[in-house]
Design a protein around this motif. Structure first.
Motif, short mmCIF file in Angstrom:
data_model
loop_
_atom_site.label_atom_id
_atom_site.label_comp_id
_atom_site.label_asym_id
_atom_site.label_seq_id
_atom_site.Cartn_x
_atom_site.Cartn_y
_atom_site.Cartn_z
N UNK A 68 34.94 32.15 51.62
CA UNK A 68 36.26 32.24 50.96
C UNK A 68 36.55 31.14 49.95
N UNK A 69 35.91 29.97 50.11
CA UNK A 69 36.27 28.82 49.28
C UNK A 69 35.61 28.89 47.91
N UNK A 70 36.40 28.61 46.87
CA UNK A 70 35.93 28.68 45.48
C UNK A 70 35.36 30.05 45.14
N UNK A 71 36.05 31.08 45.64
CA UNK A 71 35.65 32.46 45.37
C UNK A 71 36.85 33.23 44.82
N UNK A 72 36.55 34.37 44.22
CA UNK A 72 37.60 35.33 43.86
C UNK A 72 37.78 36.23 45.08
N UNK A 73 38.90 36.10 45.74
CA UNK A 73 39.09 36.81 47.01
C UNK A 73 38.98 38.32 46.85
N UNK A 74 39.43 38.84 45.72
CA UNK A 74 39.40 40.29 45.49
C UNK A 74 37.99 40.87 45.58
N UNK A 75 36.97 40.02 45.40
CA UNK A 75 35.58 40.50 45.41
C UNK A 75 34.99 40.56 46.82
N UNK A 76 35.76 40.13 47.81
CA UNK A 76 35.26 40.11 49.19
C UNK A 76 35.69 41.40 49.89
N UNK A 77 34.73 42.05 50.52
CA UNK A 77 35.00 43.29 51.23
C UNK A 77 36.07 43.07 52.29
N UNK A 78 37.14 43.83 52.22
CA UNK A 78 38.26 43.67 53.15
C UNK A 78 39.40 42.87 52.55
N UNK A 79 39.16 42.23 51.42
CA UNK A 79 40.22 41.43 50.77
C UNK A 79 40.45 41.89 49.33
N UNK A 80 40.27 43.16 49.08
CA UNK A 80 40.46 43.67 47.72
C UNK A 80 41.92 43.49 47.27
N UNK A 81 42.84 43.45 48.23
CA UNK A 81 44.26 43.18 47.94
C UNK A 81 44.64 41.91 48.72
N UNK A 82 44.28 40.73 48.18
CA UNK A 82 44.35 39.50 48.97
C UNK A 82 45.71 38.83 49.02
N UNK A 83 46.70 39.55 49.51
CA UNK A 83 48.00 38.91 49.77
C UNK A 83 47.79 37.88 50.88
N UNK A 84 48.74 36.99 51.04
CA UNK A 84 48.63 36.01 52.13
C UNK A 84 48.62 36.72 53.48
N UNK A 85 49.36 37.83 53.58
CA UNK A 85 49.37 38.60 54.82
C UNK A 85 47.96 39.12 55.14
#
Ligand SMILES: [Zn+2]
Length: 124
Positions: A68-85
């Motif tokens: 997760x660190x120094x990444x674009x969260x949207x590119x991680x499977x399961x975090x395509x919509x990376x709201x804090x929730x």
């Protein structure tokens, strides 16, 4: 006798929130220094006198932080919509697998805002 422990780490990550109108600032790519806290509960080991080894938890967190660190969260499977929730839910589900004492994850995207998952009702 139960104790509550809190262990905190930081993530520097980029994201955009794809379901917002383009007029909303969070629809644009931007970065956060997320402050993430793990709350976990347990009883003391009678000999050592602690609930959990913070160092052991920190070591076990390394793979999640690398993801997760120094990444674009949207590119991680399961975090395509990376709201804090969604980030709090993702971290909770990933961490609960190896830290069964985990009670709650807190994700603060600024000093003024934070999200907690799951909700723990106040004692009555
Ligand atoms: Zn944001």
């Amino acid at each position: 006798m139960k104790f509550e422990l809190r262990q905190t780490f930081f993530l520097e990550s980029a994201r955009f929130l794809p379901h917002l109108p383009s007029s909303h600032p969070c629809s644009m790519m931007h970065g956060h220094s997320f402050k993430v806290s793990l709350i976990y509960w347990g009883t003391k080991d009678p000999l050592i006198g602690w609930v959990k080894d913070y160092h052991e938890v920190s070591e076990n967190l390394k793979s999640l932080k690398t993801l997760l660190d120094h990444k674009v969260l949207n590119q991680i499977s399961g975090l395509e919509n990376p709201t804090s929730e969604n980030l709090a839910y993702y971290i909770f589900e990933s961490t609960k697998k190896w830290l069964p004492e985990l009670a709650q994850v807190i994700v603060a995207e600024t000093e003024l805002t934070e999200c907690r998952y799951p909700h723990i009702p106040a004692p009555v």
